[in-house]
Motif scaffolding. Sequence first.
Motif, short mmCIF file in Angstrom:
data_model
loop_
_atom_site.label_atom_id
_atom_site.label_comp_id
_atom_site.label_asym_id
_atom_site.label_seq_id
_atom_site.Cartn_x
_atom_site.Cartn_y
_atom_site.Cartn_z
N LYS A 66 0.77 -1.16 -0.12
CA LYS A 66 0.01 0.12 0.18
C LYS A 66 0.79 1.42 0.06
O LYS A 66 0.43 2.26 -0.56
N TYR A 67 1.89 1.18 0.89
CA TYR A 67 2.79 2.48 0.89
C TYR A 67 4.11 2.74 0.26
O TYR A 67 4.99 3.44 0.24
N CYS A 68 4.68 1.43 -0.25
CA CYS A 68 6.17 1.35 -1.05
C CYS A 68 5.95 1.03 -2.40
O CYS A 68 4.89 0.30 -3.01
N THR A 69 7.05 1.39 -3.22
CA THR A 69 7.06 1.06 -4.58
C THR A 69 7.50 -0.26 -4.54
O THR A 69 7.96 -0.94 -3.76
N PRO A 70 6.91 -0.99 -5.83
CA PRO A 70 7.37 -2.44 -5.91
C PRO A 70 8.70 -2.47 -6.06
O PRO A 70 9.39 -3.51 -5.53
N ASN A 71 9.75 -1.63 -6.60
CA ASN A 71 11.09 -1.49 -6.51
C ASN A 71 11.73 -1.74 -5.32
O ASN A 71 12.57 -2.59 -4.97
N LEU A 72 11.08 -0.89 -4.41
CA LEU A 72 11.72 -0.99 -2.85
C LEU A 72 11.25 -2.16 -2.29
O LEU A 72 12.14 -3.03 -1.68
#
Length: 156
Positions: A66-72
């Motif tokens: 919900k709060y983070c990019t898929p990359n991270l």
Amino acid sequence: MKNLIYTIAIFTVVINTTSCIQSKNTGSDEKAIIITLKKFYTEYIISIATPDSIPLSKGTDAIQKKYCTPNLINRIQKQFENEEIDADPFLKAQDTDIRFLETLSVKKDSTRLNDFIVSYECSYISPADNKEVNNPIVIHLTVIKEKEGFKIDSVW
């Protein structure tokens, strides 16, 4: 000559107006990001610290998504798999306590664009003298704007 002066005057007004609008948006974005980060940390800490919550990985995975990019999320997953990290990068700890929320603070990092600083106090009993010690924890985050809203893109 009059046309040149008139053109320069209009150009100057347009640039100043644009700068004012951009700085207003930056201020409102900053507030929105701080609110988003406080929501993230509140949900994240509660999900880990509450014993009756959803199984740990499912609860934190949903919050991270919900709060983070898929990359991270992928980078953190690879770091755990490769044993490059052994603590939760969002907390800089291996376990959590609901009391972290009492001292949770989020502020803009004035030295870096799109970066924010999250901090909280972690208390523990010192084995040396059996007294409570408050340990400040500081986490740096980079936040970007995506179509769904603001997302955490880096943590260190």
